[in-house]
Motif scaffolding. Structure first.
Motif, short mmCIF file in Angstrom:
data_model
loop_
_atom_site.label_atom_id
_atom_site.label_comp_id
_atom_site.label_asym_id
_atom_site.label_seq_id
_atom_site.Cartn_x
_atom_site.Cartn_y
_atom_site.Cartn_z
N ILE A 29 -14.17 -2.70 -1.83
CA ILE A 29 -13.14 -3.43 -2.57
C ILE A 29 -12.25 -2.45 -3.33
O ILE A 29 -11.02 -2.59 -3.33
CB ILE A 29 -13.79 -4.46 -3.52
CG1 ILE A 29 -14.42 -5.59 -2.70
CG2 ILE A 29 -12.77 -5.01 -4.51
CD1 ILE A 29 -15.27 -6.54 -3.52
N LEU A 30 -12.85 -1.46 -3.96
CA LEU A 30 -12.08 -0.45 -4.67
C LEU A 30 -11.15 0.31 -3.72
O LEU A 30 -9.97 0.55 -4.04
CB LEU A 30 -13.01 0.54 -5.38
CG LEU A 30 -12.32 1.60 -6.24
CD1 LEU A 30 -11.55 0.95 -7.37
CD2 LEU A 30 -13.34 2.58 -6.76
N ALA A 31 -11.64 0.65 -2.54
CA ALA A 31 -10.81 1.35 -1.54
C ALA A 31 -9.64 0.47 -1.09
O ALA A 31 -8.52 0.94 -0.94
CB ALA A 31 -11.65 1.79 -0.36
N ALA A 32 -9.91 -0.84 -0.88
CA ALA A 32 -8.85 -1.76 -0.46
C ALA A 32 -7.78 -1.88 -1.54
O ALA A 32 -6.58 -1.87 -1.24
CB ALA A 32 -9.44 -3.13 -0.13
N VAL A 33 -8.19 -1.97 -2.80
CA VAL A 33 -7.23 -2.06 -3.90
C VAL A 33 -6.42 -0.77 -4.00
O VAL A 33 -5.20 -0.80 -4.21
CB VAL A 33 -7.95 -2.38 -5.23
CG1 VAL A 33 -7.02 -2.23 -6.42
CG2 VAL A 33 -8.52 -3.79 -5.19
N ALA A 34 -7.08 0.38 -3.83
CA ALA A 34 -6.38 1.66 -3.88
C ALA A 34 -5.35 1.77 -2.74
O ALA A 34 -4.23 2.24 -2.95
CB ALA A 34 -7.37 2.82 -3.81
N MET A 35 -5.72 1.33 -1.53
CA MET A 35 -4.77 1.38 -0.39
C MET A 35 -3.60 0.44 -0.63
O MET A 35 -2.46 0.77 -0.31
CB MET A 35 -5.49 1.04 0.91
CG MET A 35 -6.40 2.15 1.38
SD MET A 35 -7.08 1.89 3.03
CE MET A 35 -8.20 0.54 2.74
N TRP A 36 -3.87 -0.73 -1.20
CA TRP A 36 -2.79 -1.68 -1.50
C TRP A 36 -1.84 -1.05 -2.52
O TRP A 36 -0.62 -1.15 -2.39
CB TRP A 36 -3.39 -2.97 -2.02
CG TRP A 36 -2.35 -3.97 -2.41
CD1 TRP A 36 -1.58 -4.74 -1.58
CD2 TRP A 36 -1.95 -4.30 -3.74
NE1 TRP A 36 -0.72 -5.52 -2.32
CE2 TRP A 36 -0.95 -5.27 -3.65
CE3 TRP A 36 -2.36 -3.86 -4.99
CZ2 TRP A 36 -0.33 -5.81 -4.77
CZ3 TRP A 36 -1.74 -4.41 -6.11
CH2 TRP A 36 -0.75 -5.37 -5.99
N GLY A 37 -2.39 -0.41 -3.55
CA GLY A 37 -1.56 0.25 -4.56
C GLY A 37 -0.73 1.37 -3.97
O GLY A 37 0.45 1.53 -4.30
N LEU A 38 -1.33 2.17 -3.09
CA LEU A 38 -0.59 3.24 -2.43
C LEU A 38 0.53 2.69 -1.57
O LEU A 38 1.65 3.21 -1.57
CB LEU A 38 -1.55 4.08 -1.57
CG LEU A 38 -0.93 5.28 -0.86
CD1 LEU A 38 -0.38 6.28 -1.87
CD2 LEU A 38 -1.97 5.94 0.04
N GLN A 39 0.26 1.60 -0.86
CA GLN A 39 1.29 0.96 -0.04
C GLN A 39 2.44 0.48 -0.93
O GLN A 39 3.61 0.64 -0.60
CB GLN A 39 0.71 -0.21 0.74
CG GLN A 39 1.73 -0.95 1.57
CD GLN A 39 1.15 -2.19 2.23
OE1 GLN A 39 0.05 -2.61 1.94
NE2 GLN A 39 1.92 -2.78 3.12
N LEU A 40 2.11 -0.09 -2.07
CA LEU A 40 3.12 -0.57 -2.99
C LEU A 40 3.99 0.58 -3.51
O LEU A 40 5.22 0.49 -3.52
CB LEU A 40 2.45 -1.29 -4.16
CG LEU A 40 3.36 -1.91 -5.20
CD1 LEU A 40 4.09 -3.11 -4.62
CD2 LEU A 40 2.55 -2.33 -6.41
N LEU A 41 3.36 1.67 -3.90
CA LEU A 41 4.11 2.83 -4.40
C LEU A 41 4.98 3.46 -3.32
O LEU A 41 6.14 3.81 -3.58
CB LEU A 41 3.14 3.88 -4.96
CG LEU A 41 2.46 3.51 -6.27
CD1 LEU A 41 1.42 4.55 -6.65
CD2 LEU A 41 3.48 3.34 -7.38
#
Length: 156
Positions: A29-41
């Motif tokens: 879950i933490l990895a998925a949230v981090a990837m989503w944040g990276l995609q957003l940035l």
């Protein structure tokens, strides 16, 4: 929890797990949230680069923007800079599958009138770039028509 069904002596016995599954799920879950944040940035970074490029072209003249959605293939965006007589003074495209795609000049369109741009004028361009250029022409025509309608309404 582990459920054993293969052993005759342990029919339907439930054993308590060690908690490793919950720990791994938390990391996923933490990895998925981090990837989503990276995609957003990265998407924000691409958007800012695009806007800065449009501002640069607007310093030269009006800009028509066209797009062609890619689906499974890469999409394209065309930026066409025109002068007061609707002549193309510069054209660039951004096409690719990633946020790292950059702008490249489109050769062969300079000096042509944007409203009369045809598929023949776009010969030699990739399918998506050609679609984006023709979309820019269509969007510009729609904008001009809307401006004419507004000026007629104001005159009444």
């Amino acid at each position: 929890m582990v459920y054993h069904i293969s052993d005759k002596h342990h029919r339907g016995v439930m054993e308590s797990g060690t908690g490793k599954g919950k720990f791994a799920m938390g990391w996923m879950i933490l990895a998925a949230v981090a990837m989503w944040g990276l995609q957003l940035l990265l998407g924000l970074w691409q958007f800012r680069r695009f806007n800065a490029h449009v501002r640069e072209l607007r310093a030269r003249g009006r800009v028509a923007i066209g797009k062609a959605k890619g689906g499974f293939r890469s999409g394209a965006v065309a930026l066409i800079s025109i002068d007061g007589e609707n002549r193309i003074i510069g054209a660039e495209t951004m096409s690719g599958r990633t946020v790292f795609a950059g702008f490249r000049p489109i050769a062969g369109l300079e000096g042509k009138l944007l409203p009369s741009l045809s598929e023949e004028d776009c010969r030699g361009l990739g399918r998506q770039v050609k679609a984006a250029v023709l979309n820019a022409r269509q969007d510009y025509e729609n904008y001009q028509e809307l401006q004419r309608e507004r000026s007629q309404q104001c005159a009444r």
